[in-house]
Design a protein around this motif. Structure first.
Motif, short mmCIF file in Angstrom:
data_model
loop_
_atom_site.label_atom_id
_atom_site.label_comp_id
_atom_site.label_asym_id
_atom_site.label_seq_id
_atom_site.Cartn_x
_atom_site.Cartn_y
_atom_site.Cartn_z
N THR A 131 -0.34 4.38 -12.66
CA THR A 131 -1.72 3.89 -12.62
C THR A 131 -1.72 2.39 -12.91
OG1 THR A 131 -2.04 4.39 -14.98
CG2 THR A 131 -2.69 6.10 -13.38
N LEU A 182 0.82 -1.21 0.00
CA LEU A 182 0.00 0.00 0.00
C LEU A 182 0.86 1.26 0.00
CD1 LEU A 182 -2.80 -1.04 2.54
CD2 LEU A 182 -2.89 -1.03 0.04
N GLY A 183 1.92 1.24 0.84
CA GLY A 183 2.80 2.41 0.87
C GLY A 183 3.54 2.61 -0.44
N LYS A 211 2.19 6.38 -7.05
CA LYS A 211 1.08 7.19 -7.56
C LYS A 211 1.38 8.68 -7.42
CE LYS A 211 -3.22 8.12 -8.80
NZ LYS A 211 -3.74 7.89 -10.17
N LEU A 212 1.88 9.07 -6.27
CA LEU A 212 2.11 10.49 -6.00
C LEU A 212 3.38 11.01 -6.67
CD1 LEU A 212 1.14 10.61 -2.20
CD2 LEU A 212 -0.24 11.29 -4.15
N LEU A 271 1.10 3.90 -3.11
CA LEU A 271 0.80 5.31 -2.88
C LEU A 271 1.97 6.20 -3.29
CD1 LEU A 271 -1.24 7.34 -1.75
CD2 LEU A 271 -0.22 7.02 0.52
N MET A 297 1.50 0.75 -10.45
CA MET A 297 1.55 1.11 -9.03
C MET A 297 2.12 -0.01 -8.17
SD MET A 297 -2.17 2.97 -8.70
CE MET A 297 -1.98 3.21 -6.93
#
Length: 255
Positions: free
Chosen positions: A218, A205-206, A212-213, A209, A222
């Motif tokens: 996408t 998840l980290g 993505k940032l 994220l 990711m």
């Protein structure tokens, strides 16, 4: 012997003959709790308190009555009986009252009793050693018997006296039944699995994220370390083939 006492003695005898005991030793964790290897055990700290400041009174044998306070100590006071020998400010766990001379004697405290024990083909018990008036070592053995009879409260029955001042008592209670004991805390394996899931969640998840940032990724882009995870099935396949070939690398020239 009164009719009520006779009924209680009969019930104790039947329970002694029919009780289904554990097949191994019950290891004491406190003076009122023990656990067997299969995770079952006994915990007598839930036995309801008796009417005399928590003490449970026994039936009478040869003018002797016992007062038992399971698992902890308290001071005993019984209306109409001389219990001065058992109302110590520090508390006691077992008192013997003699109606012949209206006297009482403190036998033991909870921390001086033996741990609850359960051996092969025996009932769980606690043994209270004490010194008699002649200075000899005597014992009071309290056996715990499980019953599920509605309308019969916890009873303490003096079953017999095998020799002078050696007593055997049975405490009949629904709270004296074998139960599943819950071990506090998690095992090492459980802790490791929890840590694995936590770090895996942080990683995926980290990482997703962050990609993505920082990169505007996408979809599958990711996935952190995307190339490694896409190559993993092939790496596993090659590892299995390597193992089944006795750790020998097979080259195209050998084929």
């Amino acid at each position: 012997m009164s009719v009520n006492n006779a009924i209680l003695f009969t019930l104790v005898t039947l329970l002694s003959l029919s009780i289904n005991n554990a097949s191994g030793e019950c290891v004491a964790s406190t003076n009122c709790k023990c656990v067997m290897s299969n995770g079952e055990g006994y915990d007598f700290s839930t036995i309801p308190p008796g009417p005399f400041n928590g003490f449970i009174s026994s039936t009478t044998i040869e003018n002797v009555i016992f007062y038992f306070h399971p698992c902890s100590d308290a001071s005993l006071t019984v209306p109409g009986k001389n219990t001065n020998g058992c109302n110590s400010p520090k508390g006691i766990s077992l008192c013997m009252y003699n109606a012949t001379n209206n006297s009482s004697k403190s036998l033991a405290t909870a921390d001086k009793s033996s741990p609850v024990t359960l051996r092969l083909n025996s009932d769980p018990q606690i043994i209270f050693p004490f010194n008699s008036s002649d200075g000899s070592q005597r014992t009071v053995s309290i056996y715990f018997l499980c019953h599920h009879v509605i309308d019969i409260p916890t009873q303490l029955v003096v079953f017999n006296r095998s020799e002078e001042s050696n007593f055997k008592l049975y405490l009949l209670s629904p709270n004296a039944c074998k139960m599943a004991m819950h071990v506090a805390g998690l095992s090492t394996g459980s802790v490791l699995v929890i840590i694995l899931f936590i770090f895996s969640g942080i990683y995926f998840l980290g990482g997703a994220l962050a990609l993505k940032l920082l990169r505007g990724a996408t979809g599958w882009e990711m996935l952190p370390n995307q190339k490694f995870w896409f190559d993993l099935p092939a790496l596993v396949r090659d590892g299995i083939a390597f193992t089944f070939n006795c750790c020998r690398v097979v080259s195209y020239n050998e084929i």
